[in-house]
Design an enzyme around this catalytic site. Structure first.
Site, PDB file in Angstrom:
ATOM      1  N   ARG A 177       0.820  -1.217   0.000  1.00 19.60           N
ATOM      2  CA  ARG A 177       0.000   0.000   0.000  1.00 19.60           C
ATOM      3  C   ARG A 177       0.852   1.264   0.000  1.00 19.60           C
ATOM      4  O   ARG A 177       0.521   2.272   0.638  1.00 19.60           O
ATOM      5  CB  ARG A 177      -0.964   0.023   1.189  1.00 19.60           C
ATOM      6  CG  ARG A 177      -1.910  -1.169   1.246  1.00 19.60           C
ATOM      7  CD  ARG A 177      -2.899  -1.171   0.070  1.00 19.60           C
ATOM      8  NE  ARG A 177      -3.751  -2.361   0.146  1.00 19.60           N
ATOM      9  CZ  ARG A 177      -3.497  -3.519  -0.469  1.00 19.60           C
ATOM     10  NH1 ARG A 177      -2.401  -3.640  -1.220  1.00 19.60           N
ATOM     11  NH2 ARG A 177      -4.323  -4.540  -0.372  1.00 19.60           N
ATOM     12  N   SER A 226     -11.082   0.294   3.704  1.00 16.63           N
ATOM     13  CA  SER A 226     -10.218  -0.254   4.756  1.00 16.63           C
ATOM     14  C   SER A 226      -9.489   0.868   5.478  1.00 16.63           C
ATOM     15  O   SER A 226      -8.781   1.657   4.856  1.00 16.63           O
ATOM     16  CB  SER A 226      -9.209  -1.229   4.160  1.00 16.63           C
ATOM     17  OG  SER A 226      -9.871  -2.364   3.629  1.00 16.63           O
ATOM     18  N   GLU A 296      -4.425   3.240   6.713  1.00 13.18           N
ATOM     19  CA  GLU A 296      -4.437   3.045   5.260  1.00 13.18           C
ATOM     20  C   GLU A 296      -5.179   4.212   4.606  1.00 13.18           C
ATOM     21  O   GLU A 296      -4.823   4.661   3.534  1.00 13.18           O
ATOM     22  CB  GLU A 296      -5.106   1.724   4.885  1.00 13.18           C
ATOM     23  CG  GLU A 296      -5.100   1.444   3.392  1.00 13.18           C
ATOM     24  CD  GLU A 296      -5.513   0.028   3.040  1.00 13.18           C
ATOM     25  OE1 GLU A 296      -6.021  -0.162   1.924  1.00 13.18           O
ATOM     26  OE2 GLU A 296      -5.325  -0.883   3.876  1.00 13.18           O
TER      27      GLU A 296
END
Length: 304
Positions: A177, A226, A296
């Site tokens: 990520r 998320s 995130e």
């Protein structure tokens, strides 16, 4: 918006797209909360964007905005220029038997559907990510065992200087990520490569992914996807659950009872509520398990 309102003497370059001062961002992000952009720029094409960045004061910060699905815009608003890539950047073109050229504003649903129709497999996971190509490339977006780094060949970006450059996969420094792209660079297109496949089989995999999301995630809520990255060897949702945070509320924000790695705006939450709830979850997880959860969701702008 105290402190970041445009002053009358601030001169911005002429544009062929649209440039608005004090533009509300809450309607453009999934949480439906937060302040305004000092400037919101929707370029007509990549050349328009490049010219604007080249001619504007280099000290003015720049941030790209896609679908606003993985983003908290703080209540004090975002200083500088928010670049939103609209329809001119939402095109997907087949380049060869297994390769697509995708605009930075193209959605994951459009990319995966175009790939299916062309008999290109391996891009089905994009169906499940509520974002655009620019965000996928920047954050190495992924789901269901696949990541952007698995399909990216190269991308075209416009740097803060206005320079347009093409970067190959190995120049992006991908990790989980994360990429090493400069924060003020704007991804205007990407070349994705899959594998040859049967459209029916590709559709079946997309259906499977869609059903799994429907079953496990609060898709019809004001949310941001998320919230926390999965720590090595752990699932973020499980750590949140074990810390007793399922259904936890703060102001107008709540941890989803359906999926504990999702924050919800119950209707009247401020971005401060949402972010503070996330920080409280991080504190409780740290106390319970000793693990430090990393955000995130991107948090931008100034607190009110």
């Amino acid at each position: 918006m105290t402190g970041i309102a445009p002053s009358p003497e601030e001169a911005m370059p002429a544009v062929r797209g649209t440039l608005k001062a004090q533009a509300p961002l809450a309607p453009l992000v999934w949480f439906k909360a937060g302040g305004a952009a000092q400037w919101l720029f929707e370029p007509k094409d990549a050349e328009d964007l490049a010219d604007f960045l080249r001619l504007s004061d280099p000290s003015i910060p720049v941030m790209a905005l896609g679908l606003g699905s993985n983003l908290i815009v703080r209540d004090g608003g975002v200083p500088g220029v928010v670049v939103r890539l609209g329809k001119p950047f939402a095109k997907v073109e087949q380049m060869d038997a297994v390769t697509l050229r995708c605009g930075g504003g193209a959605s994951g649903i459009l990319v995966s559907s175009t790939a299916r129709d062309a008999g290109i497999g391996g891009l089905e996971f994009l169906r499940s990510i509520p974002g655009t190509v620019g965000g996928f490339v920047r954050m190495n977006g992924g789901a269901y065992g696949r990541e952007t780094c698995d399909i990216l060949v190269e991308c075209e970006v416009v740097l803060r200087s206005g320079e347009r450059v093409t970067l190959p996969l190995d120049a992006l420094g991908y990790t989980y990520r994360h990429s090493t792209l400069p924060e003020d660079a704007v991804v205007v297109s990407a070349l994705f490569r899959g594998v040859s496949g049967e459209p029916a089989a590709i559709q079946a995999e997309m259906d499977r992914i869609a059903a799994a999301r429907e079953e496990s995630q609060p898709l019809r809520s004001k949310t941001g996807g998320s919230t926390f990255k999965n720590p090595a060897g752990h699932k973020a949702w499980a750590l949140v659950d074990e810390a007793g945070c399922r259904g936890l509320k703060l102001g107008g924000a709540q941890i989803s009872e359906k999926h504990t790695n999702f924050l919800l705006n119950l209707g009247d939450a401020t971005s401060a509520d949402i972010e503070a709830l996330g920080e409280e979850v991080r504190r409780r997880v740290r106390e319970k398990s000793g693990i430090e959860l990393e955000w995130e969701i991107q948090r931008v702008g100034e607190k009110k």
